[in-house]
Design a protein around this motif. Structure first.
Motif, PDB file in Angstrom:
ATOM      1  N   THR A 183       8.861  -8.845  -3.292  1.00 12.95           N
ATOM      2  CA  THR A 183       8.480  -8.701  -1.884  1.00 12.95           C
ATOM      3  C   THR A 183       9.126  -7.418  -1.355  1.00 12.95           C
ATOM      4  OG1 THR A 183       8.400  -9.838   0.277  1.00 12.95           O
ATOM      5  CG2 THR A 183      10.465 -10.046  -0.985  1.00 12.95           C
ATOM      6  N   THR A 184       8.803  -7.083  -0.114  1.00 13.09           N
ATOM      7  CA  THR A 184       9.573  -6.043   0.560  1.00 13.09           C
ATOM      8  C   THR A 184      10.393  -6.777   1.614  1.00 13.09           C
ATOM      9  OG1 THR A 184       7.590  -5.599   1.889  1.00 13.09           O
ATOM     10  CG2 THR A 184       8.063  -4.102   0.095  1.00 13.09           C
ATOM     11  N   TYR A 185      11.665  -6.497   1.640  1.00  8.57           N
ATOM     12  CA  TYR A 185      12.621  -7.326   2.372  1.00  8.57           C
ATOM     13  C   TYR A 185      12.219  -7.501   3.840  1.00  8.57           C
ATOM     14  CZ  TYR A 185      16.957  -9.534   3.616  1.00  8.57           C
ATOM     15  OH  TYR A 185      17.877 -10.443   4.042  1.00  8.57           O
ATOM     16  N   GLY A 186      12.134  -8.750   4.232  1.00  6.80           N
ATOM     17  CA  GLY A 186      11.865  -9.058   5.632  1.00  6.80           C
ATOM     18  C   GLY A 186      10.428  -8.837   6.070  1.00  6.80           C
ATOM     19  N   ASP A 187       9.558  -8.439   5.173  1.00  4.70           N
ATOM     20  CA  ASP A 187       8.188  -8.127   5.576  1.00  4.70           C
ATOM     21  C   ASP A 187       7.238  -8.298   4.385  1.00  4.70           C
ATOM     22  OD1 ASP A 187       5.919  -7.184   6.786  1.00  4.70           O
ATOM     23  OD2 ASP A 187       6.796  -5.279   7.477  1.00  4.70           O
ATOM     24  N   HIS A 188       6.920  -9.541   4.114  1.00  6.74           N
ATOM     25  CA  HIS A 188       6.096  -9.825   2.940  1.00  6.74           C
ATOM     26  C   HIS A 188       4.682  -9.263   3.085  1.00  6.74           C
ATOM     27  CE1 HIS A 188       5.482 -11.660  -0.906  1.00  6.74           C
ATOM     28  NE2 HIS A 188       4.450 -12.357  -0.474  1.00  6.74           N
ATOM     29  N   ASN A 189       4.204  -9.270   4.321  1.00  7.00           N
ATOM     30  CA  ASN A 189       2.888  -8.675   4.599  1.00  7.00           C
ATOM     31  C   ASN A 189       2.767  -7.244   4.119  1.00  7.00           C
ATOM     32  OD1 ASN A 189       0.916 -10.085   5.791  1.00  7.00           O
ATOM     33  ND2 ASN A 189       1.872 -10.009   7.836  1.00  7.00           N
ATOM     34  N   ARG A 190       3.850  -6.513   4.380  1.00  3.10           N
ATOM     35  CA  ARG A 190       3.839  -5.102   4.018  1.00  3.10           C
ATOM     36  C   ARG A 190       3.729  -4.940   2.496  1.00  3.10           C
ATOM     37  NH1 ARG A 190       8.097  -0.432   5.645  1.00  3.10           N
ATOM     38  NH2 ARG A 190       6.738   1.293   5.040  1.00  3.10           N
ATOM     39  N   CYS A 191       4.374  -5.832   1.793  1.00  2.00           N
ATOM     40  CA  CYS A 191       4.294  -5.812   0.326  1.00  2.00           C
ATOM     41  C   CYS A 191       2.852  -6.046  -0.100  1.00  2.00           C
ATOM     42  CB  CYS A 191       5.210  -6.894  -0.253  1.00  2.00           C
ATOM     43  SG  CYS A 191       5.093  -7.066  -2.041  1.00  2.00           S
ATOM     44  N   ARG A 192       2.233  -7.050   0.498  1.00  2.00           N
ATOM     45  CA  ARG A 192       0.829  -7.344   0.153  1.00  2.00           C
ATOM     46  C   ARG A 192      -0.069  -6.157   0.480  1.00  2.00           C
ATOM     47  NH1 ARG A 192       0.145 -12.187   2.366  1.00  2.00           N
ATOM     48  NH2 ARG A 192      -0.163 -11.314   4.446  1.00  2.00           N
TER      49      ARG A 192
END
Ligand code: 7RM
Length: 630
Positions: A457-466
């Motif tokens: 994931t990207t820390y604190g912002d899973h949406n951004r990872c997606r």
């Protein structure tokens, strides 16, 4: 370890036909507190990826306790910035003592499993020791390259709400002494999550210590012992966060977890460098980048290797330093970046002539595409036409090397990273997202199946990872790179296809630089693009619209200073062009491909510019550019 081409073919086939079984077998080399039964569950839509989910372990037990019979082998050789300062060597058992002591200092100051710790250190042994100390107690480290500014540092501290910052009283870098503690103090003016700053003494500089907050490591370490049992971690607990730039917004915290990262770091280290016990290995990266994490610290130490940690720079005291260090320690595997190779090449052969490099068996390259000229120079002058060059392609997000020749197993080809490692299934997609199956083609480089050290994931912002990695091409991990595949299935990485500039192997987002430039009070708007740069690979070119001014202003220096202040020296633009406007589409997006062309001195084939709101601007920018280059 893979030993022949036949062996590679077998491994590769097995890893694709039955990935779970392949990695389960490899996982048996490790020390588990609970052996995993569930090997992999995944989908790339959320994304949700879990490796060895029900296993528990500690990565430092796999470095120290697992290899206890080799405890007297050398683990780290530290080479100081100044060649006249004596080096330091740590055996595995000495390193273990240091790690446990450091871990106990963290514990004593309230750091617990899951807490985030920022490491902002020069390349001193404590950089590796503090990373391992965090891992020992289950704290999550986030190393920040010590060249980043206070502003960049505080962004990272705040993003992960770090409890502790580890730094030093100074950083010897070439002929300079850099006040890293001062940068931390400045950064902490904008952070209230940090309880303590743990300061390692290195330069003896006169620094401010804030009462109640700042602690000297050498004082704290006297108050604890060197015994620290390893925290039991589940495979998917966080191991570390590492911030990296993307095409939009601020850097994002790439998250790696314990078991998958560990397996893949060791697996790739062993195979790509063909390390044998007794060899001396040197990677010149900084631990602030993923290369330092995986191939100075974790990969080599998990393997029980002897790894050199180098504090200095390639050109201090002069451009022979790398070659002298190789000679001094009889280095067998050497891993560096194309930008360093090109820079050292530019000083001429006289700096390399007097060093004996005959110990080298494998030489490597990482961070950016290596051009043919640099490849040949490296091959002739460093490898003496006798060492395979491993051109390793991978990313912060991939955790470990993905595409690379295996020395004496897969034939090298200049500028080609060649073939995927076992477990890696690369594909080229066209812009519509169709897999291109033929050879001799170019496309968007994607990976279609998870490997153990893929980011979670990207820390604190899973949406951004997606959004960043799993949305452009549904069902695939998108690397952001373009690649070509030749008639033998070899991959050549062509560079980024997004708005990321790769300067000396360091990723810098155009948006980040523009945001910084726009903070200059003379600037109305800006657009930056990459352009070919002889040493850095890519340089940064800024197109700037400025306010009207009565004064004579040196915009070049002023803008570079602003960027230096907000990001750090690595992001300073190499060229600035003042322009009356920027080419924009009707929806207000800057058409960067036009600017990229102009910045690289090309004025035709702009493609369709009819969608531009202001097509006339193109000629005006070109005319300013021509005036500038005169
Ligand atoms: C390890 C690292 C990743 C980006 C990646 C590429 C570029 C890295 C190579 C390369 C061509 C290579 N991680 N890149 N290695 N390009 N050939 N061998 O560098 O996250 O900092 O950068 O670097 O564009 O996407 S990184």
């Amino acid at each position: 370890m893979i030993e022949s081409r036949e062996d590679y073919n077998k491994h590769y086939k097995h890893s694709v036909d039955n990935p779970r079984k392949y990695w389960q077998e490899y996982s048996k080399n490790f020390m588990w507190k609970n052996s995993p039964e569930k090997i992999l569950s995944w989908n790339f839509n959320d994304p949700d990826i879990k490796w060895f989910e029900d296993g528990t372990l500690n990565i430092t037990e796999n470095i120290f306790e697992r290899n206890i019979k080799n405890k007297d082998d050398t683990a780290i050789i530290w080479e100081a910035n100044n060649p006249s300062e004596s080096n330091k060597e740590y055996t595995y058992s000495e390193l273990f003592d240091e790690v446990c002591t450091f871990a106990n200092v963290l514990k004593k100051n309230g750091v617990e499993k899951g807490d985030r710790v920022i490491i902002y250190l020069p390349m001193i042994p404590e950089a590796a020791i503090s990373m391992l100390a965090c891992a020992r107690i289950g704290a999550v480290h986030s190393v920040v390259f010590a060249g980043f500014s206070a502003n960049s540092l505080s962004d990272r501290i705040n993003d992960c709400s770090a409890k502790v910052v580890i730094t030093s009283d100074g950083n010897f870098r070439g002929s300079k002494v850099i006040n890293v503690k001062g940068v931390v103090d400045e950064a902490l003016k904008n952070s209230d999550c940090v309880k303590n700053v743990l300061t390692v003494m290195r330069t003896g500089s006169d620094i401010d210590m804030v009462k109640g907050r700042d602690l000297w490591y050498h004082e704290e370490s006297k108050l604890v012992d060197n015994i620290c049992t390893a925290e039991e971690m589940t495979s998917e607990d966080l191991l570390f966060i590492l911030y990296t730039s993307g095409s939009t917004g601020k850097p994002k915290g790439v998250v790696h977890t314990c078991a998958g990262y560990m397996l893949y770091a060791q697996f790739t280290f062993e195979n790509v460098f063909q390390y044998s016990r007794g060899d001396t290995y040197w990677c010149t990266a900084d631990v602030g980048w993923i290369t330092g994490h995986s191939y100075i610290v974790y990969g080599p130490l998990l393997t029980g290797a002897k790894t050199i940690l180098f504090e200095g720079v390639p050109t201090y005291p002069d451009a022979s330093r790398f070659w002298k260090v190789i000679d001094k320690y009889k280095v067998n595997q050497f891993y560096t970046a194309p930008t360093a190779i090109r820079a050292l090449q530019s000083y001429g052969e006289k700096f390399i002539r007097d060093s004996d490099l005959s110990s080298l068996k494998v030489i490597g390259s990482v961070g950016e595409p290596i051009n043919e000229e640099a490849w040949n120079w490296y091959n002739d002058n460093v490898g003496k036409n006798n060492c395979p060059i491993v051109d390793t392609w991978w990313q912060t997000e991939t955790g470990g090397i993905m595409i690379s020749p295996l020395p004496n197993i897969i034939d090298c080809k200049p500028t080609y990273a060649t073939l995927p490692l076992p477990g890696i299934q690369p594909v080229l997609l066209d812009n519509q997202g169709n897999e291109i199956l033929e050879n001799n083609v170019e496309g968007n480089l994607c990976i279609k199946y998870p490997w153990p050290s893929i980011l979670r994931t990207t820390y604190g912002d899973h949406n951004r990872c997606r959004e960043t990695y799993f949305s452009t091409f549904k069902g695939y991990y998108f690397t952001g790179d373009g690649a070509r595949r030749d008639e033998n299935g070899y991959y050549r990485i062509l560079g980024r296809v997004d708005d990321v500039i790769n300067v000396s192997g360091h990723r810098i987002g155009t948006a980040e630089v523009e945001d910084a430039i726009n903070l200059n009070k003379e600037v109305i708007e800006s657009a930056v693009v990459g352009f070919p740069h002889e040493i850095k690979g890519q340089g940064i070119f800024g197109f700037i619209i400025i306010k009207e001014s009565e004064k004579e202003i040196d915009y070049f220096s002023s803008i570079r200073e602003t960027v230096n202040k907000y990001i750090g020296p690595i992001a300073k633009p190499d060229q600035i062009l003042i322009v009356p406007g920027l080419p924009k589409t009707r929806s207000g997006k800057i058409m960067r491909r036009i600017l990229r062309k102009i910045a690289s001195n090309q004025f035709d084939n702009f493609g369709d510019i009819s969608t531009l709101l202001n097509p006339d601007i193109v000629e005006k920018i070109i005319s300013n550019y021509k005036k500038l280059s005169k």
